[in-house]
Structure formats: structure tokens, C-alpha cells
Design an enzyme around this catalytic site. Structure first.
Site, PDB file in Angstrom:
ATOM      1  N   ASP A  96       0.869  -1.183   0.000  1.00 23.23           N
ATOM      2  CA  ASP A  96       0.000   0.000   0.000  1.00 23.23           C
ATOM      3  C   ASP A  96       0.902   1.228   0.000  1.00 23.23           C
ATOM      4  O   ASP A  96       1.290   1.712  -1.060  1.00 23.23           O
ATOM      5  CB  ASP A  96      -0.936  -0.076   1.205  1.00 23.23           C
ATOM      6  CG  ASP A  96      -1.946   1.050   1.246  1.00 23.23           C
ATOM      7  OD1 ASP A  96      -2.215   1.652   0.203  1.00 23.23           O
ATOM      8  OD2 ASP A  96      -2.487   1.336   2.336  1.00 23.23           O
ATOM      9  N   VAL A 146      -9.717  -3.323  -0.003  1.00 26.44           N
ATOM     10  CA  VAL A 146     -10.111  -4.675  -0.408  1.00 26.44           C
ATOM     11  C   VAL A 146      -9.952  -5.665   0.741  1.00 26.44           C
ATOM     12  O   VAL A 146      -9.151  -5.457   1.655  1.00 26.44           O
ATOM     13  CB  VAL A 146      -9.282  -5.154  -1.620  1.00 26.44           C
ATOM     14  CG1 VAL A 146      -9.610  -4.324  -2.856  1.00 26.44           C
ATOM     15  CG2 VAL A 146      -7.784  -5.117  -1.324  1.00 26.44           C
ATOM     16  N   ASP A 152      -7.886  -8.316   5.593  1.00 23.97           N
ATOM     17  CA  ASP A 152      -8.977  -8.162   6.548  1.00 23.97           C
ATOM     18  C   ASP A 152      -9.506  -6.740   6.626  1.00 23.97           C
ATOM     19  O   ASP A 152      -8.847  -5.780   6.235  1.00 23.97           O
ATOM     20  CB  ASP A 152      -8.498  -8.551   7.949  1.00 23.97           C
ATOM     21  CG  ASP A 152      -7.547  -7.498   8.536  1.00 23.97           C
ATOM     22  OD1 ASP A 152      -6.508  -7.219   7.891  1.00 23.97           O
ATOM     23  OD2 ASP A 152      -7.857  -6.939   9.605  1.00 23.97           O
TER      24      ASP A 152
HETATM   25  P1  IMP Z   1       1.780  -0.471   3.892  1.00 22.38           P
HETATM   26  O1  IMP Z   1       2.810  -0.535   4.964  1.00 22.38           O
HETATM   27  O2  IMP Z   1       1.092   0.845   3.807  1.00 22.38           O
HETATM   28  O3  IMP Z   1       2.264  -0.954   2.535  1.00 22.38           O
HETATM   29  O4  IMP Z   1       0.597  -1.379   4.394  1.00 22.38           O
HETATM   30  C1  IMP Z   1       0.549  -2.717   4.266  1.00 22.38           C
HETATM   31  C2  IMP Z   1      -0.490  -3.245   5.237  1.00 22.38           C
HETATM   32  O5  IMP Z   1      -1.652  -2.389   5.318  1.00 22.38           O
HETATM   33  C3  IMP Z   1      -0.980  -4.576   4.754  1.00 22.38           C
HETATM   34  O6  IMP Z   1      -0.193  -5.623   5.289  1.00 22.38           O
HETATM   35  C4  IMP Z   1      -2.409  -4.589   5.230  1.00 22.38           C
HETATM   36  O7  IMP Z   1      -2.470  -5.112   6.542  1.00 22.38           O
HETATM   37  C5  IMP Z   1      -2.848  -3.153   5.313  1.00 22.38           C
HETATM   38  N1  IMP Z   1      -3.677  -2.734   4.142  1.00 22.38           N
HETATM   39  C6  IMP Z   1      -3.391  -1.795   3.231  1.00 22.38           C
HETATM   40  N2  IMP Z   1      -4.368  -1.677   2.311  1.00 22.38           N
HETATM   41  C7  IMP Z   1      -5.311  -2.598   2.647  1.00 22.38           C
HETATM   42  C8  IMP Z   1      -6.575  -2.978   2.052  1.00 22.38           C
HETATM   43  O8  IMP Z   1      -7.056  -2.467   1.022  1.00 22.38           O
HETATM   44  N3  IMP Z   1      -7.270  -3.975   2.694  1.00 22.38           N
HETATM   45  C9  IMP Z   1      -6.797  -4.584   3.818  1.00 22.38           C
HETATM   46  N4  IMP Z   1      -5.606  -4.266   4.385  1.00 22.38           N
HETATM   47  C10 IMP Z   1      -4.870  -3.279   3.808  1.00 22.38           C
HETATM   48 MG    MG Z   2      -1.655  -6.781   7.349  1.00 22.54          MG
END
Ligand code: IMP
Ligand code: MG
Length: 177
Positions: A96, A146, A152
Site C-alpha cells: 500500500d 479490499v 482483513d
Molecule cells: P503499507 O505498509 O502501507 O504498505 O501497508 C501494508 C499493510 O496495510 C498490509 O499488510 C495490510 O495489513 C494493510 N492494508 C493496506 N491496504 C489494505 C486494504 O485495502 N485492505 C486490507 N488491508 C490493507
Molecule cells: Mg496486514
């Protein structure tokens, strides 16, 4: 809930990822490090398609997003296997902002593996705040929230065999009150 990626498409995508990994690693042993809890479904499907010797290790990462401050990532690597001198594939459910993958990769590098590559099930386009990107991603998706196939909302929906976009009406349904 609107279905974004069907079960059959997911299985084709995971098989394709396994092929790419075979091309890269050949018969060399691989240590797959999975970030809990979101990548458990992907882990289970992927490793059953891998033919090289595979070791599995779990690591936990949670981000605390308080107010306007950007999230701090807390990493629990107390159950990690020894990865010194090993080829490591780090997997996560979704890329993300990218912070989780970047920080966990940095932590793993300190354990002196021979190599680290990253694979995510979903890559959310346009939201990354880091320069790095995953080495492998099974699907690119638009910027929507999503669930399913490990992902989740408040620890629910991980068991859905497809990926769905959560809608307003879904948010209210599972309150315990
Ligand atoms: P990042 O560190 O922002 O890349 O976030 C990654 C984490 O955010 C993932 O492991 C998910 O737990 C959570 N996450 C980000 N987007 C979503 C989504 O659309 N649905 C569910 N979990 C998400
Ligand atoms: Mg996660």
C-alpha cells in the site's frame, strides 16, 4: 460486496508467480518469510506450487496509525529461522504505502541472508510513499479498500476465497453489538 478478483484468477496468478520463482531460483533452497497475518493464505497456496526445497518462517508486523502521524511499524521477529547465507523471499498480502515491506526488508538484511526478494499478492497503484517496489506482484489493483484471500477489515473477511471491495453496507454488518 463487489468481487474484484475471482478465485480462479487468483489461482492462475499464484501459479504464474511460482513459475517466475522457479525461473529465478531453479532448484536452490528457498526460505519464504511471510508477514503475518495477511499473507498466510498466499503462503499456503504458493508453497504448494514450489518444487525447490522450501523453508517457511513467520514474522509479524503491525502499523500503528495514530491521528495525522504516519504509521510506526512494530516488527516481531522472535520466531524467525536463521536466514544467514540463505536466499529469502519475503511475502506480504498488499503493498500500500510500502512502509511495511521496506521496514521488514531492512530488518531481515541485518540477519545477513545471501539475497532477499519481495513478493506481494496485491500492489495498490499510486499510493506508495517509498522509492522501492516489490520484485514480484501477483495483481495490480486500483486504490480501493479490499478484503479476502488473507486481507482483513477489523480481522474479518480473511477467509473469503476471492478479493472483494468493501462497501458501506458491509461495514455495519459484523458489529458484535
Ligand atoms: P503499507 O505498509 O502501507 O504498505 O501497508 C501494508 C499493510 O496495510 C498490509 O499488510 C495490510 O495489513 C494493510 N492494508 C493496506 N491496504 C489494505 C486494504 O485495502 N485492505 C486490507 N488491508 C490493507
Ligand atoms: Mg496486514
Amino acid at each position: 460486496m463487489k468481487v474484484l478478483i475471482r478465485e480462479e484468477e487468483i489461482h492462475e496468478g499464484i501459479s504464474k508467480l511460482a513459475q517466475q520463482l522457479h525461473q529465478h531460483y531453479g532448484d536452490s533452497p528457498l526460505t519464504v518469510v511471510a508477514i503475518m497475518t495477511g499473507s498466510l493464505v498466499m503462503l499456503a497456496d504458493l508453497i504448494r506450487r514450489l518444487e525447490m526445497p522450501v523453508r517457511i518462517s513467520l514474522i509479524a508486523a503491525s502499523s500503528y496509525r495514530g491521528g495525522m502521524t504516519s504509521g510506526e511499524i512494530e516488527i516481531d521477529d522472535s520466531r524467525m529461522l536463521d536466514i544467514r547465507g540463505r536466499d529469502v523471499l519475503l511475502i506480504d498480502d498488499i503493498f500500500d504505502t510500502g512502509k511495511t515491506l521496506v521496514e521488514v526488508t531492512a530488518r531481515l538484511r541485518k540477519l545477513k541472508p545471501k539475497s532477499i526478494k519481495t513478493a506481494v499478492f496485491l500492489n495498490k497503484r499510486g499510493k506508495s510513499t517509498v522509492n522501492e517496489s516489490p520484485d514480484y506482484s501477483v495483481f495490480d489493483i486500483p486504490n480501493a479498500f479490499v478484503v479476502g484471500y488473507g486481507l482483513d477489515y477489523q480481522d474479518l473477511y480473511r477467509n473469503l476465497p476471492y478479493v472483494g471491495v468493501l462497501e458501506e453496507s458491509d461495514l455495519k454488518q459484523h458489529s458484535p453489538h
